[in-house]
Scaffold this motif. Sequence first.
Motif, PDB file in Angstrom:
ATOM      1  N   ASN A 170      18.771  55.997 -33.040  1.00  0.00           N
ATOM      2  CA  ASN A 170      18.128  56.633 -31.876  1.00  0.00           C
ATOM      3  C   ASN A 170      16.681  56.190 -31.739  1.00  0.00           C
ATOM      4  O   ASN A 170      16.214  55.862 -30.635  1.00  0.00           O
ATOM      5  N   ALA A 173      16.600  52.547 -30.700  1.00  0.00           N
ATOM      6  CA  ALA A 173      16.987  52.407 -29.294  1.00  0.00           C
ATOM      7  C   ALA A 173      15.846  52.828 -28.395  1.00  0.00           C
ATOM      8  O   ALA A 173      15.587  52.209 -27.342  1.00  0.00           O
ATOM      9  N   GLY A 174      15.131  53.862 -28.787  1.00  0.00           N
ATOM     10  CA  GLY A 174      13.971  54.297 -28.018  1.00  0.00           C
ATOM     11  C   GLY A 174      12.887  53.254 -28.003  1.00  0.00           C
ATOM     12  O   GLY A 174      12.237  53.032 -26.981  1.00  0.00           O
ATOM     13  N   LEU A 176      13.346  49.993 -28.335  1.00  0.00           N
ATOM     14  CA  LEU A 176      13.845  48.867 -27.566  1.00  0.00           C
ATOM     15  C   LEU A 176      13.716  49.109 -26.067  1.00  0.00           C
ATOM     16  O   LEU A 176      13.530  48.166 -25.300  1.00  0.00           O
ATOM     17  N   GLN A 177      13.795  50.321 -25.654  1.00  0.00           N
ATOM     18  CA  GLN A 177      13.689  50.625 -24.223  1.00  0.00           C
ATOM     19  C   GLN A 177      12.274  50.407 -23.826  1.00  0.00           C
ATOM     20  O   GLN A 177      11.827  50.073 -22.808  1.00  0.00           O
TER      21      GLN A 177
END
Length: 177
Positions: A170, A173-174, A176-177
Amino acid sequence: MTGERTPLRVLVIEDYEDDYDLLLLRLAEAGFEPAAIRVETIVGIEDALAGQDWQIVISDFDLPGFDGLRALASVRARNAEVPFFLVSAVIDEEQAVAAMRAGAQDFFSKGKLARLGPAVNRELQEAQQRAERRHAQAELDRDRNLLRHDRIRFVDVMSHEFRTPLNIINVAAGLLQ
């Protein structure tokens, strides 16, 4: 009878001392060493039940101010498990049946106490078996509770083990955004 006697804690509900002595004699003849007290009233029954753990209770059916059924109810209210026997010179069949339905283990005519020893032996064995079953059930319940606790702990650990990598994913992914 010679030889070793089996100790027996007996509460006797009886208004005549001679009948009390006869009951103790019959128990001794059957191989018991009775440690007994005699009470004659409901208050005496309650005090005796509060003061000691009895193995059996033997009650006269016809007592001044109350009867054997009332004595049985008083005993059952304080100890549902103790074997209860009725003796009487005047009990009739209907009263005996009512006593058995109410929870008495057996009844005897005061003039015919030959079955008393075998009946006491039988009830002591059955009481022992009931106690062993209760103990086994308590052990089983304890084991079930431990197993349930272990399962909950396992789920807790596994949940933690899955959440940790998911939290990392998580966060990544945060980022990478």
